[in-house]
Scaffold this motif. Sequence first.
Motif, PDB file in Angstrom:
ATOM      1  N   ASN A 146       0.847  -1.192   0.000  1.00 12.41           N
ATOM      2  CA  ASN A 146       0.000   0.000   0.000  1.00 12.41           C
ATOM      3  C   ASN A 146       0.883   1.244   0.000  1.00 12.41           C
ATOM      4  O   ASN A 146       2.111   1.146   0.087  1.00 12.41           O
ATOM      5  CB  ASN A 146      -0.960  -0.014   1.198  1.00 12.41           C
ATOM      6  CG  ASN A 146      -0.218  -0.133   2.515  1.00 12.41           C
ATOM      7  OD1 ASN A 146       0.727   0.604   2.792  1.00 12.41           O
ATOM      8  ND2 ASN A 146      -0.636  -1.085   3.344  1.00 12.41           N
ATOM      9  N   LYS A 147       0.250   2.398  -0.074  1.00 13.83           N
ATOM     10  CA  LYS A 147       0.979   3.663  -0.169  1.00 13.83           C
ATOM     11  C   LYS A 147       1.824   3.926   1.081  1.00 13.83           C
ATOM     12  O   LYS A 147       2.953   4.418   0.970  1.00 13.83           O
ATOM     13  CB  LYS A 147      -0.007   4.813  -0.402  1.00 13.83           C
ATOM     14  CG  LYS A 147       0.681   6.156  -0.627  1.00 13.83           C
ATOM     15  CD  LYS A 147      -0.299   7.238  -1.010  1.00 13.83           C
ATOM     16  CE  LYS A 147      -0.758   7.989   0.199  1.00 13.83           C
ATOM     17  NZ  LYS A 147      -1.527   9.204  -0.121  1.00 13.83           N
ATOM     18  N   GLU A 148       1.316   3.594   2.248  1.00 14.39           N
ATOM     19  CA  GLU A 148       2.058   3.845   3.486  1.00 14.39           C
ATOM     20  C   GLU A 148       3.341   3.013   3.531  1.00 14.39           C
ATOM     21  O   GLU A 148       4.400   3.516   3.922  1.00 14.39           O
ATOM     22  CB  GLU A 148       1.170   3.553   4.708  1.00 14.39           C
ATOM     23  CG  GLU A 148       0.007   4.508   4.875  1.00 14.39           C
ATOM     24  CD  GLU A 148      -1.133   4.297   3.854  1.00 14.39           C
ATOM     25  OE1 GLU A 148      -1.816   5.283   3.559  1.00 14.39           O
ATOM     26  OE2 GLU A 148      -1.306   3.178   3.341  1.00 14.39           O
ATOM     27  N   GLU A 149       3.244   1.758   3.133  1.00 13.32           N
ATOM     28  CA  GLU A 149       4.432   0.902   3.110  1.00 13.32           C
ATOM     29  C   GLU A 149       5.431   1.386   2.064  1.00 13.32           C
ATOM     30  O   GLU A 149       6.645   1.385   2.309  1.00 13.32           O
ATOM     31  CB  GLU A 149       4.043  -0.555   2.845  1.00 13.32           C
ATOM     32  CG  GLU A 149       3.307  -1.194   4.006  1.00 13.32           C
ATOM     33  CD  GLU A 149       2.825  -2.607   3.713  1.00 13.32           C
ATOM     34  OE1 GLU A 149       3.057  -3.121   2.586  1.00 13.32           O
ATOM     35  OE2 GLU A 149       2.203  -3.209   4.612  1.00 13.32           O
ATOM     36  N   ALA A 176       5.791   4.497   1.005  1.00 14.81           N
ATOM     37  CA  ALA A 176       6.383   5.728   1.538  1.00 14.81           C
ATOM     38  C   ALA A 176       7.469   5.395   2.564  1.00 14.81           C
ATOM     39  O   ALA A 176       8.566   5.974   2.528  1.00 14.81           O
ATOM     40  CB  ALA A 176       5.299   6.605   2.174  1.00 14.81           C
ATOM     41  N   TYR A 177       7.185   4.463   3.459  1.00 11.43           N
ATOM     42  CA  TYR A 177       8.161   4.065   4.474  1.00 11.43           C
ATOM     43  C   TYR A 177       9.441   3.535   3.818  1.00 11.43           C
ATOM     44  O   TYR A 177      10.553   3.924   4.191  1.00 11.43           O
ATOM     45  CB  TYR A 177       7.564   3.005   5.408  1.00 11.43           C
ATOM     46  CG  TYR A 177       8.574   2.458   6.375  1.00 11.43           C
ATOM     47  CD1 TYR A 177       8.874   3.138   7.549  1.00 11.43           C
ATOM     48  CD2 TYR A 177       9.268   1.284   6.088  1.00 11.43           C
ATOM     49  CE1 TYR A 177       9.832   2.656   8.432  1.00 11.43           C
ATOM     50  CE2 TYR A 177      10.231   0.800   6.959  1.00 11.43           C
ATOM     51  CZ  TYR A 177      10.505   1.486   8.122  1.00 11.43           C
ATOM     52  OH  TYR A 177      11.463   1.014   8.980  1.00 11.43           O
TER      53      TYR A 177
END
Length: 156
Positions: free
Chosen positions: A119-122, A124-125
Amino acid sequence: MTVGTQNFSFDRLLKMVDELMEDKVITDQVLGQVGYSSYQPIYYEGFDFKPESEMTKLIERADIMITHAGVGSITTALQLRKKVIVVPRLRQYGEHVDDHQLEIAQAYRQKGYIEIAKNKEELAYLLRNINSINFQNYVPEKSTILSSIQDYIANI
């Protein structure tokens, strides 16, 4: 970035990258192969397809490769010693008929060759921390067919 050459859309990945550029998580230049996707990038240059030799040259110039979990895309980037983040196409979003891309990505991740973002959060991380990730050098495995033939010849 590449989404591969199969006739499947991968708008979710293309939008994620655009949103991360808008949010300034990604500040570097991005060039993305969008394939059969309908989404048109806003913050980066996209193209449908390029000949394999041209794609290889583009990958050679890249620092990081964000890719779907196609074996060809992953191994090409690994052979060129790129840091690879795989975003697998997922069945739950109608991006493929099953979750084999997740299984492929997990197999490469187990060996430390790549990282996976679902997903986007992963994503970004991983992008924020890319320089502290210890990617293992890619060691291609012999195919079992080739190994069997070599073993047979050696024992004649």
